[in-house]
Design a protein around this motif. Structure first.
Motif, short mmCIF file in Angstrom:
data_model
loop_
_atom_site.label_atom_id
_atom_site.label_comp_id
_atom_site.label_asym_id
_atom_site.label_seq_id
_atom_site.Cartn_x
_atom_site.Cartn_y
_atom_site.Cartn_z
N ASP A 114 -23.00 -18.77 -65.97
CA ASP A 114 -23.32 -19.88 -66.88
C ASP A 114 -24.59 -19.63 -67.70
O ASP A 114 -25.12 -20.54 -68.34
N GLY A 115 -25.11 -18.40 -67.64
CA GLY A 115 -26.19 -18.02 -68.55
C GLY A 115 -27.60 -18.34 -68.11
O GLY A 115 -28.55 -17.90 -68.75
N SER A 116 -27.79 -19.15 -67.04
CA SER A 116 -29.14 -19.47 -66.59
C SER A 116 -29.12 -19.76 -65.08
O SER A 116 -28.06 -20.01 -64.51
N ILE A 117 -30.30 -19.73 -64.46
CA ILE A 117 -30.38 -19.92 -63.00
C ILE A 117 -30.61 -21.40 -62.70
O ILE A 117 -31.64 -21.98 -63.07
N ASN A 118 -29.64 -22.03 -62.03
CA ASN A 118 -29.74 -23.44 -61.67
C ASN A 118 -28.83 -23.69 -60.46
O ASN A 118 -27.65 -24.01 -60.62
N PRO A 119 -29.37 -23.52 -59.24
CA PRO A 119 -28.51 -23.62 -58.05
C PRO A 119 -27.87 -24.99 -57.85
O PRO A 119 -26.78 -25.08 -57.28
N ILE A 120 -28.52 -26.05 -58.35
CA ILE A 120 -27.94 -27.40 -58.19
C ILE A 120 -26.69 -27.53 -59.05
O ILE A 120 -25.65 -28.02 -58.61
N ARG A 121 -26.79 -27.06 -60.29
CA ARG A 121 -25.61 -27.06 -61.17
C ARG A 121 -24.49 -26.21 -60.56
O ARG A 121 -23.32 -26.60 -60.55
N ASP A 122 -24.86 -25.03 -60.04
CA ASP A 122 -23.86 -24.14 -59.42
C ASP A 122 -23.16 -24.83 -58.25
O ASP A 122 -21.94 -24.75 -58.11
N LYS A 123 -23.95 -25.49 -57.41
CA LYS A 123 -23.41 -26.21 -56.25
C LYS A 123 -22.44 -27.29 -56.72
O LYS A 123 -21.33 -27.44 -56.18
N GLU A 124 -22.85 -28.03 -57.75
CA GLU A 124 -22.01 -29.12 -58.25
C GLU A 124 -20.72 -28.59 -58.85
O GLU A 124 -19.66 -29.21 -58.72
#
Length: 364
Positions: A114-124
């Motif tokens: 998804d182009g950037s690091i965001n573990p909360i977005r990834d989890k969701e």
């Protein structure tokens, strides 16, 4: 019993699987590297087994094992078959617990889907795909149950109530494990449907080496996001763990760990965590030929524990001779435990405790 490693592409799943199982699953810097799920049988680290081995000095020592499955990276739309979605979701359904790997490290050389690091977005993203698949399951079941409930079938009416709670929870973005249901509802109506989001989960925060001990800001956000989920969070520097796993010499591995401030490999904690997540525990048999750890479900009776060795042991169970691990270590041998009167004789109703050392009497 299997624990499945899941996550978005390029978060470190296959690297983690490799260092857990030493089975060299291909790991590469692009999505869908793992297509067929790789399965590794992993030894469960247990200091008690090592200690018993020292006391008994048997011909061989056999540890407990757990199966770890490396499942390909899910992407947005997997529930509708995007990527290789249907196959991946089927693979997850066949596991008993989920190890959800979240990327919590920055590295410009490893692309993020998804182009950037965001573990909360990834989890969701993953949660939503799994929840959508569960929503399909509950909708199909509700169709049948509603017809039976309309005829006045009391059992069908109870089931309809439970399923409607699940449907509402999923539509609100909750996983089945977090939906408020009675114990009876879960046991009778929910467990048989094997909802993916009802499986126990551990979040594995994959960090850079410098964050292996204390974590980082990404990890703190994950802990905050999952605090109501009754889920464990483990911090692991997966690339570093893979380097440690490559070292043949035990002393070298310990020195490497000490250099980065760890008392044991994070992979050992993860394997034990997976074992607990699967609701498993260990009992031991100890003799001159072998000292062995046997895996049973928590709450197993003595005959059920005997059946893990051989079905005949369960069928013809007479009694179990039981020594607690603490007593065995304190007295140093089975003979001395017997002399001290610390060996117990237990019958069919006995619920085995974690760490019991057992000898079964049976007659077939």
């Amino acid at each position: 019993m299997k624990a499945g490693i899941v996550g978005l592409p390029n978060v470190g799943k296959s690297t983690l699987f490799n260092c857990l199982s030493n089975a060299k699953a291909q790991s590469a810097n692009f999505p869908f590297c793992t297509i067929e799920p790789n399965i590794g049988v992993v030894n469960v680290p247990d200091q008690r087994l090592t200690k018993l081995g020292e006391l008994v000095n048997p011909e061989r020592i056999v540890p407990a094992t757990v199966e770890i499955v490396d499942i390909a990276g899910l992407v947005k739309g997997a529930s509708k078959g995007e990527g290789l979605g249907n196959q991946f979701l089927g693979n997850i359904r066949e596991t008993d617990a989920i190890l959800h790997v979240l990327r919590c490290f920055e590295n410009d050389n490893i692309v993020h889907v998804d182009g950037s690091i965001n573990p909360i977005r990834d989890k969701e993203t993953i949660d939503m795909e799994l929840q959508l698949k569960d929503l399909e399951t509950v909708d199909k079941k509700l169709e049948k149950v509603k017809r039976a409930a309309k005829t006045g079938n009391k059992e069908a009416q109870k089931e309809e109530t439970a399923l409607l709670k699940v449907k509402q929870g999923l539509e609100e973005g909750k996983s089945v494990r977090a939906i408020d249901l009675t114990e009876d509802e879960r046991k009778e109506f929910i467990k048989p449907l094997q909802f993916i989001t009802d499986k126990p989960v551990m979040y594995v925060c994959n960090v850079e080496e410098s964050s292996a001990v204390a974590g980082n800001a990404h990890v703190e956000r994950v802990k905050e996001a999952v605090k109501d989920e009754n889920a464990e969070v483990l911090v692991l520097a997966v690339a570093t763990e893979a380097d440690i796993a490559e070292l043949e010499d035990y002393e070298e591995r310990q020195m490497f760990l000490q250099d980065i401030g760890l008392d044991e490999a994070g992979s050992a904690k993860l394997i034990r965590g997976a074992y607990n997540l699967l609701n498993l525990q260990t009992y031991f048999t100890a003799g001159e030929k072998e000292v062995r750890a046997w895996t049973i479900k928590v709450g197993s009776s003595a005959p059920q524990a005997a059946g893990v060795i051989h079905t005949d042991f369960e069928k013809g169970f007479i009694r179990a001779e039981v020594i607690s691990y603490e007593d065995y270590v304190n007295y140093g041998s089975e003979a001395k435990v017997k002399e001290a009167g610390k060996m117990r004789v237990e019958g069919k109703e006995y619920i085995v405790k974690d760490g019991d050392i057992m000898h079964f009497r049976f007659n077939v």
